[in-house]
Scaffold this motif. Structure first.
Motif, PDB file in Angstrom:
ATOM      1  N   VAL A  89     -10.861  84.021  86.474  1.00 25.89           N
ATOM      2  CA  VAL A  89     -11.741  85.183  86.539  1.00 25.89           C
ATOM      3  C   VAL A  89     -11.318  86.210  85.487  1.00 25.89           C
ATOM      4  CG1 VAL A  89     -12.498  87.120  87.974  1.00 25.89           C
ATOM      5  CG2 VAL A  89     -12.303  84.828  88.969  1.00 25.89           C
ATOM      6  N   TYR A  90     -10.002  86.456  85.401  1.00 25.26           N
ATOM      7  CA  TYR A  90      -9.513  87.434  84.424  1.00 25.26           C
ATOM      8  C   TYR A  90      -9.796  86.970  83.000  1.00 25.26           C
ATOM      9  CZ  TYR A  90      -6.531  90.094  81.397  1.00 25.26           C
ATOM     10  OH  TYR A  90      -6.085  90.866  80.353  1.00 25.26           O
ATOM     11  N   TRP A  91      -9.579  85.696  82.721  1.00 27.34           N
ATOM     12  CA  TRP A  91      -9.808  85.185  81.360  1.00 27.34           C
ATOM     13  C   TRP A  91     -11.251  85.407  80.935  1.00 27.34           C
ATOM     14  CZ3 TRP A  91     -13.021  81.475  79.227  1.00 27.34           C
ATOM     15  CH2 TRP A  91     -12.751  81.123  77.898  1.00 27.34           C
ATOM     16  N   ARG A  92     -12.192  85.082  81.812  1.00 32.57           N
ATOM     17  CA  ARG A  92     -13.592  85.291  81.473  1.00 32.57           C
ATOM     18  C   ARG A  92     -13.885  86.773  81.257  1.00 32.57           C
ATOM     19  NH1 ARG A  92     -17.241  83.154  78.761  1.00 32.57           N
ATOM     20  NH2 ARG A  92     -16.665  81.148  79.674  1.00 32.57           N
ATOM     21  N   ALA A  93     -13.309  87.636  82.091  1.00 37.75           N
ATOM     22  CA  ALA A  93     -13.526  89.076  81.942  1.00 37.75           C
ATOM     23  C   ALA A  93     -12.980  89.560  80.595  1.00 37.75           C
ATOM     24  CB  ALA A  93     -12.857  89.829  83.090  1.00 37.75           C
ATOM     25  N   LEU A  94     -11.820  89.058  80.209  1.00 37.13           N
ATOM     26  CA  LEU A  94     -11.222  89.455  78.939  1.00 37.13           C
ATOM     27  C   LEU A  94     -12.071  88.981  77.769  1.00 37.13           C
ATOM     28  CD1 LEU A  94      -8.770  90.740  77.487  1.00 37.13           C
ATOM     29  CD2 LEU A  94      -7.679  88.474  77.549  1.00 37.13           C
ATOM     30  N   MET A  95     -12.558  87.748  77.826  1.00 36.90           N
ATOM     31  CA  MET A  95     -13.410  87.244  76.757  1.00 36.90           C
ATOM     32  C   MET A  95     -14.688  88.079  76.642  1.00 36.90           C
ATOM     33  SD  MET A  95     -11.800  84.757  75.270  1.00 36.90           S
ATOM     34  CE  MET A  95     -10.312  85.738  75.606  1.00 36.90           C
ATOM     35  N   ASN A  96     -15.265  88.460  77.776  1.00 35.83           N
ATOM     36  CA  ASN A  96     -16.516  89.226  77.751  1.00 35.83           C
ATOM     37  C   ASN A  96     -16.341  90.626  77.186  1.00 35.83           C
ATOM     38  OD1 ASN A  96     -17.955  87.096  78.769  1.00 35.83           O
ATOM     39  ND2 ASN A  96     -18.018  87.857  80.863  1.00 35.83           N
ATOM     40  N   VAL A  97     -15.131  91.187  77.295  1.00 34.74           N
ATOM     41  CA  VAL A  97     -14.862  92.490  76.700  1.00 34.74           C
ATOM     42  C   VAL A  97     -15.118  92.460  75.197  1.00 34.74           C
ATOM     43  CG1 VAL A  97     -12.959  94.032  76.067  1.00 34.74           C
ATOM     44  CG2 VAL A  97     -13.279  93.377  78.447  1.00 34.74           C
ATOM     45  N   GLY A  98     -14.916  91.289  74.596  1.00 36.12           N
ATOM     46  CA  GLY A  98     -15.044  91.176  73.144  1.00 36.12           C
ATOM     47  C   GLY A  98     -16.409  91.531  72.609  1.00 36.12           C
ATOM     48  N   THR A  99     -17.461  91.369  73.429  1.00 34.31           N
ATOM     49  CA  THR A  99     -18.811  91.684  72.952  1.00 34.31           C
ATOM     50  C   THR A  99     -19.469  92.765  73.808  1.00 34.31           C
ATOM     51  OG1 THR A  99     -19.602  89.772  74.226  1.00 34.31           O
ATOM     52  CG2 THR A  99     -19.259  89.462  71.872  1.00 34.31           C
TER      53      THR A  99
END
Length: 406
Positions: free
Chosen positions: A203-213
């Motif tokens: 869950v955290y990994w996906r949240a971190l990736m989504n911060v990028g855009t």
């Protein structure tokens, strides 16, 4: 960012202490009389959840299948379908996390559609775009009872492990979204530390990736991504290290926001090149190796992917780095740029602090078969809808990424 379509989907969420007590009312609301419960062996043998369900709904629990394994092998799903059909089930209860929840969606499809399993999954014609078959039949309602946070909880797509060793079998049907979701405190506290670490990290990994855009997202998606990141970042360490159920519910909420991201007009699987490559390369690794889970594969691939591909999307990489070091959450353009090399180092340091390995060789893998991994990555619909990875230049870059991650 202001040109978008959003869909508000119906789902009821029951959260907190004794939330599961609402299950009889949910059955009445859905007009269901014959519930069939699906879980893994650990839930059935190591918790009292099936007994709790039986105590709540009595003889309306007509059967169950308690042998869904990691990554939902197709043979497990087919066996569960036969058992549910024999019980004449009219409601499916998924009790568990990602593997069980996605398996139940496919069980619902196979119980309703007349075609064989392999005709119902996404097709990959040679040289053409992937085709997701239309699945018109009405589907049995689904209730998801989570034992760990997972973004599988409110999706319409599922991927099964192919027992025959081929690519994952991918299914999509909006009618398999759950009617209700339970974040029951006692159910969530049954999960061991290792499971919470892996599901929470995903869950955290996906949240971190989504911060990028974040800066390019529409206003609704910005809210989903910002708060999902905030919840996951603050809750993951507490969910692993304490007996506080609230931290686990926070992670469940972050995962549900990731589901809502897509409904609000986001394209979370298409966010950027880093996320797409990690997602595509990780899937064949954790599907082939039973000892490796999705979180571990993502953690081991991310830094190397940033180093190899970060120059293609420097603003994305910089936003990820700033989110980790606390200099921003991606909602505005920060003057402070961070290079791919620096961000990769920051990612490695943080992932290690969360108890994750950051090299593939540390996951106990056998001699790497990069050809197999790349071939399967090229058939990942979510990560590569336009089949860009089929290009020979792209293929070589994927191989170099795997070598760097090793």
């Amino acid at each position: 960012m202001y040109e978008f379509d959003a869909i508000q989907r119906n789902v009821r969420v029951h959260s907190g202490r004794d939330a599961l007590a609402a299950l009889p009312d949910e059955m009445r609301r859905l007009g269901a009389r014959r519930a069939f419960v699906v879980s893994g062996r650990s839930v059935a043998a190591g918790t009292n959840l099936v007994d709790r369900i039986r105590g709540l709904i009595g003889d309306r629990l007509v059967g169950g299948f308690h042998a869904i394994r990691k990554d939902a092998p197709a043979s497990d799903v087919e066996a569960a379908v036969a058992a549910a059909r024999a019980c004449q089930a009219d409601l499916l209860l998924a009790v568990g996390a990602g593997s069980v929840i996605k398996a139940v969606r496919v069980i619902s499809i196979l119980l309703s559609e007349a075609a064989p399993m392999r005709d119902l999954c996404t097709q990959y014609p040679e040289g053409g775009a992937p085709v997701s078959p239309k699945l018109p039949a009405a589907k049995l309602p689904i209730v998801n009872i989570l034992t760990a946070p997972t973004s599988a909880q409110n999706r319409a797509g599922s991927a099964l492990k192919d027992d025959l060793g081929g690519a994952r079998l991918e299914f999509f049907d909006p009618k398999t979204r759950p009617a209700s979701i339970f974040w029951d405190a006692d159910a969530l506290m049954t999960a061991p530390e290792s499971l919470i670490r892996s599901t929470g990290f995903s869950v955290y990994w996906r949240a971190l990736m989504n911060v990028g855009t974040m800066v390019d997202a529409n206003p609704l998606v910005q809210g989903d991504r910002s708060h999902a990141h905030r919840l996951a970042m603050r809750s993951l360490p507490r969910a692993v290290s304490t007996a506080e159920y609230g931290a686990r519910i926070d992670l469940c909420a972050a995962a549900l926001l990731q589901n809502r991201d897509e409904d609000d007009g986001g394209r979370p699987f298409d966010t950027h090149r880093i996320a797409r490559i990690v997602y595509a390369l990780a899937a064949p690794i954790f599907n082939r190796h039973d000892a490796v889970n999705q979180a571990e594969a993502h953690a081991a691939l991310t830094a190397a992917t940033i180093r190899m591909h970060g120059d293609v999307c420097p603003s994305v990489v910089s936003a990820i780095g700033r989110a980790i070091v606390g200099q921003g959450d991606g909602r505005g353009q920060d003057e402070t740029a961070m290079s791919p090399a620096v961000v990769a180092d920051v990612v490695e340091q943080q992932f290690r602090s969360l108890g994750m390995c950051v090299r593939l060789r540390d996951l106990g893998l056998e001699t790497p078969d990069w050809g197999y991994v790349i071939a399967q990555a090229q058939r990942n619909f979510n990560a590569d809808r336009a089949r860009e990875f089929a290009d020979e230049t792209e293929r070589r870059k994927l191989e170099q990424t795997l070598e760097a991650a090793w």
